[in-house]
Design an enzyme around this catalytic site. Structure first.
Site, PDB file in Angstrom:
ATOM      1  NE  ARG A  14      42.593  35.147  33.751  1.00  0.00           N
ATOM      2  CZ  ARG A  14      41.480  35.490  34.384  1.00  0.00           C
ATOM      3  NH1 ARG A  14      40.636  34.558  34.778  1.00  0.00           N
ATOM      4  NH2 ARG A  14      41.202  36.751  34.636  1.00  0.00           N
ATOM      5  NE  ARG A  29      43.396  32.885  37.723  1.00  0.00           N
ATOM      6  CZ  ARG A  29      42.460  33.830  37.699  1.00  0.00           C
ATOM      7  NH1 ARG A  29      41.212  33.548  37.996  1.00  0.00           N
ATOM      8  NH2 ARG A  29      42.790  35.073  37.383  1.00  0.00           N
ATOM      9  CE  LYS A  31      34.383  37.370  39.035  1.00  0.00           C
ATOM     10  NZ  LYS A  31      35.656  37.680  39.730  1.00  0.00           N
ATOM     11  NE  ARG A  72      34.900  42.563  35.372  1.00  0.00           N
ATOM     12  CZ  ARG A  72      35.236  41.284  35.444  1.00  0.00           C
ATOM     13  NH1 ARG A  72      34.340  40.337  35.337  1.00  0.00           N
ATOM     14  NH2 ARG A  72      36.479  40.973  35.651  1.00  0.00           N
ATOM     15  NE  ARG A 117      42.411  40.532  36.505  1.00  0.00           N
ATOM     16  CZ  ARG A 117      42.864  39.366  36.967  1.00  0.00           C
ATOM     17  NH1 ARG A 117      44.164  39.122  37.018  1.00  0.00           N
ATOM     18  NH2 ARG A 117      42.030  38.440  37.350  1.00  0.00           N
TER      19      ARG A 117
HETATM   20  P1  AP5 Z   1      38.848  31.874  40.342  1.00  0.00           P
HETATM   21  O1  AP5 Z   1      37.697  30.990  40.583  1.00  0.00           O
HETATM   22  O2  AP5 Z   1      39.588  31.765  39.069  1.00  0.00           O
HETATM   23  O3  AP5 Z   1      38.452  33.412  40.663  1.00  0.00           O
HETATM   24  P2  AP5 Z   1      37.602  34.452  39.800  1.00  0.00           P
HETATM   25  O4  AP5 Z   1      36.739  35.191  40.763  1.00  0.00           O
HETATM   26  O5  AP5 Z   1      36.958  33.780  38.652  1.00  0.00           O
HETATM   27  O6  AP5 Z   1      38.771  35.416  39.354  1.00  0.00           O
HETATM   28  P3  AP5 Z   1      39.075  36.048  37.919  1.00  0.00           P
HETATM   29  O7  AP5 Z   1      40.506  36.492  37.965  1.00  0.00           O
HETATM   30  O8  AP5 Z   1      38.669  35.146  36.811  1.00  0.00           O
HETATM   31  O9  AP5 Z   1      38.135  37.286  37.975  1.00  0.00           O
HETATM   32  P4  AP5 Z   1      38.195  38.521  37.047  1.00  0.00           P
HETATM   33  O10 AP5 Z   1      36.891  39.129  37.377  1.00  0.00           O
HETATM   34  O11 AP5 Z   1      39.387  39.370  37.255  1.00  0.00           O
HETATM   35  O12 AP5 Z   1      38.445  37.929  35.586  1.00  0.00           O
HETATM   36  P5  AP5 Z   1      37.500  37.703  34.341  1.00  0.00           P
HETATM   37  O13 AP5 Z   1      37.985  36.537  33.615  1.00  0.00           O
HETATM   38  O14 AP5 Z   1      36.076  37.771  34.748  1.00  0.00           O
HETATM   39  O15 AP5 Z   1      39.859  31.635  41.575  1.00  0.00           O
HETATM   40  C1  AP5 Z   1      41.101  32.323  41.633  1.00  0.00           C
HETATM   41  C2  AP5 Z   1      42.156  31.387  42.268  1.00  0.00           C
HETATM   42  O16 AP5 Z   1      41.793  31.168  43.634  1.00  0.00           O
HETATM   43  C3  AP5 Z   1      42.219  30.001  41.629  1.00  0.00           C
HETATM   44  O17 AP5 Z   1      43.559  29.570  41.627  1.00  0.00           O
HETATM   45  C4  AP5 Z   1      41.365  29.102  42.567  1.00  0.00           C
HETATM   46  O18 AP5 Z   1      41.815  27.762  42.575  1.00  0.00           O
HETATM   47  C5  AP5 Z   1      41.589  29.777  43.899  1.00  0.00           C
HETATM   48  N1  AP5 Z   1      40.432  29.698  44.787  1.00  0.00           N
HETATM   49  C6  AP5 Z   1      39.129  29.926  44.459  1.00  0.00           C
HETATM   50  N2  AP5 Z   1      38.341  29.810  45.549  1.00  0.00           N
HETATM   51  C7  AP5 Z   1      39.172  29.500  46.589  1.00  0.00           C
HETATM   52  C8  AP5 Z   1      38.947  29.254  47.992  1.00  0.00           C
HETATM   53  N3  AP5 Z   1      37.716  29.315  48.538  1.00  0.00           N
HETATM   54  N4  AP5 Z   1      40.017  28.971  48.754  1.00  0.00           N
HETATM   55  C9  AP5 Z   1      41.281  28.921  48.219  1.00  0.00           C
HETATM   56  N5  AP5 Z   1      41.539  29.133  46.897  1.00  0.00           N
HETATM   57  C10 AP5 Z   1      40.499  29.425  46.100  1.00  0.00           C
HETATM   58  O19 AP5 Z   1      37.798  39.017  33.477  1.00  0.00           O
HETATM   59  C11 AP5 Z   1      39.039  39.202  32.845  1.00  0.00           C
HETATM   60  C12 AP5 Z   1      39.037  40.507  32.052  1.00  0.00           C
HETATM   61  O20 AP5 Z   1      38.023  40.453  31.008  1.00  0.00           O
HETATM   62  C13 AP5 Z   1      38.671  41.768  32.853  1.00  0.00           C
HETATM   63  O21 AP5 Z   1      39.810  42.296  33.496  1.00  0.00           O
HETATM   64  C14 AP5 Z   1      38.128  42.680  31.743  1.00  0.00           C
HETATM   65  O22 AP5 Z   1      39.160  43.254  30.989  1.00  0.00           O
HETATM   66  C15 AP5 Z   1      37.375  41.720  30.847  1.00  0.00           C
HETATM   67  N6  AP5 Z   1      35.953  41.571  31.253  1.00  0.00           N
HETATM   68  C16 AP5 Z   1      35.359  40.427  31.711  1.00  0.00           C
HETATM   69  N7  AP5 Z   1      34.070  40.647  31.973  1.00  0.00           N
HETATM   70  C17 AP5 Z   1      33.825  41.953  31.670  1.00  0.00           C
HETATM   71  C18 AP5 Z   1      32.677  42.771  31.775  1.00  0.00           C
HETATM   72  N8  AP5 Z   1      31.501  42.313  32.229  1.00  0.00           N
HETATM   73  N9  AP5 Z   1      32.776  44.074  31.382  1.00  0.00           N
HETATM   74  C19 AP5 Z   1      33.944  44.565  30.915  1.00  0.00           C
HETATM   75  N10 AP5 Z   1      35.099  43.840  30.814  1.00  0.00           N
HETATM   76  C20 AP5 Z   1      35.025  42.542  31.198  1.00  0.00           C
HETATM   77 MG    MG Z   2      37.104  33.909  36.555  1.00  0.00          MG
END
Ligand code: AP5
Ligand code: MG
Length: 243
Positions: free
Chosen positions: A180, A147, A31, A106, A191
């Site tokens: 991270r 990552r 994402k 979410r 998660r």
């Molecule tokens: P990346 O692009 O970083 O993936 P991502 O989908 O953004 O993964 P996240 O871990 O950021 O998602 P998340 O939903 O757990 O975390 P968030 O920060 O939103 O890619 C991942 C890796 O794969 C990278 O190394 C990249 O290079 C690689 N990659 C990508 N695409 C690839 C491909 N096609 N091929 C090969 N490699 C690839 O949330 C964190 C925390 O915040 C949550 O746990 C929660 O506590 C809180 N939070 C956030 N939003 C909310 C909400 N709306 N409601 C409640 N709590 C929330």
């Molecule tokens: Mg992300």
């Protein structure tokens, strides 16, 4: 920036209305990686609730204080806190041509809140396109443990698939890349479980309304980007035809 595209980027055609985009998908689906590309190509902001929350934790704000332990456990931050945060961000003037919501909504409550927000505000000419990036479970864990992120510019790397050119330094600004806090095995597991429990129903909510578009995320970053651009350009063309 190329990604196989020709002609003007949508950002260069700065009058073009893009509209809101919701990117759903499990942790590690890509994402953040894809949102940054869409933001650059379309000239609209990426609104990542995870990134905003991490900034708040780092700056020790009241919101950061409330979110810190919840995030460290891999659970979701309470809906009210996140919805208020998103409402504030969407009022900013850079959202007028569109925006990408990365990681929001979410929970079903957040999805209902967002629909109501669009009904009550004059923010957008159309409802968001909702795109879910689908990736196999084993691939997700490998991506998350590999990552690395630049603490200065936010660029996302992966030691397996997208390593930096030099050692563990950011290609853009030379900062030392970081892991991270929530990319530890036990937190990754929680998660992914939170995604199954609370976020899968969000996709079902949109699917029931005929608004969900699923994209295969088990491909190279460029291939996923191409699929996303096709969906976004087709919606932008439909909105342009209507006006
Ligand atoms: P990346 O692009 O970083 O993936 P991502 O989908 O953004 O993964 P996240 O871990 O950021 O998602 P998340 O939903 O757990 O975390 P968030 O920060 O939103 O890619 C991942 C890796 O794969 C990278 O190394 C990249 O290079 C690689 N990659 C990508 N695409 C690839 C491909 N096609 N091929 C090969 N490699 C690839 O949330 C964190 C925390 O915040 C949550 O746990 C929660 O506590 C809180 N939070 C956030 N939003 C909310 C909400 N709306 N409601 C409640 N709590 C929330
Ligand atoms: Mg992300």
């Amino acid at each position: 920036m190329d990604w196989g595209r020709t002609g003007l980027t949508m950002a260069e055609e700065s009058s073009q209305y893009i509209g809101p985009i919701v990117l759903l998908g499990p942790p590690g689906a890509g994402k953040g990686t894809q949102s940054k590309r869409i933001a650059e190509y379309c000239g609209i902001p990426q609104i990542s609730t995870g990134e905003i929350l991490r900034e708040n934790v780092q700056q020790r704000t009241e919101l950061g204080r409330l979110a810190k332990d919840v995030m460290a456990r891999g659970e979701l931050v309470p809906d009210k806190l996140v919805c208020d945060m998103v409402a504030g961000r969407l009022q900013k003037p850079d959202c007028h041509r569109g925006f990408i919501l990365d990681g929001f909504p979410r929970t079903e409550a957040q999805a209902l809140w967002l629909d109501q927000f669009f009904d009550n505000s004059k923010l957008s000419k159309c409802l968001p396109i909702v795109i879910r990036i689908d990736v196999d479970y084993n691939t997700l864990t490998r991506r998350l443990t590999g990552r690395r992120t630049c603490p200065t510019c936010g660029r996302i790397y992966n030691i397996h698939s997208r390593p930096p050119q030099v050692d563990t330094l950011c290609d853009v600004d030379g900062s030392k890349l970081v892991i991270r806090d929530d990319d530890r095995d036990e937190v990754i597991f929680e998660r992914l479980a939170a995604y199954d429990r609370q976020t899968k129903p969000v996709a079902e909510y949109y699917a029931a309304k005929g608004r969900l578009i699923a994209v295969n995320g088990d491909q190279s970053v460029d291939q996923v980007t191409s699929q996303l651009f096709r969906v976004i350009e087709s919606r932008a063309a439909t909105v342009a035809d209507r006006n």
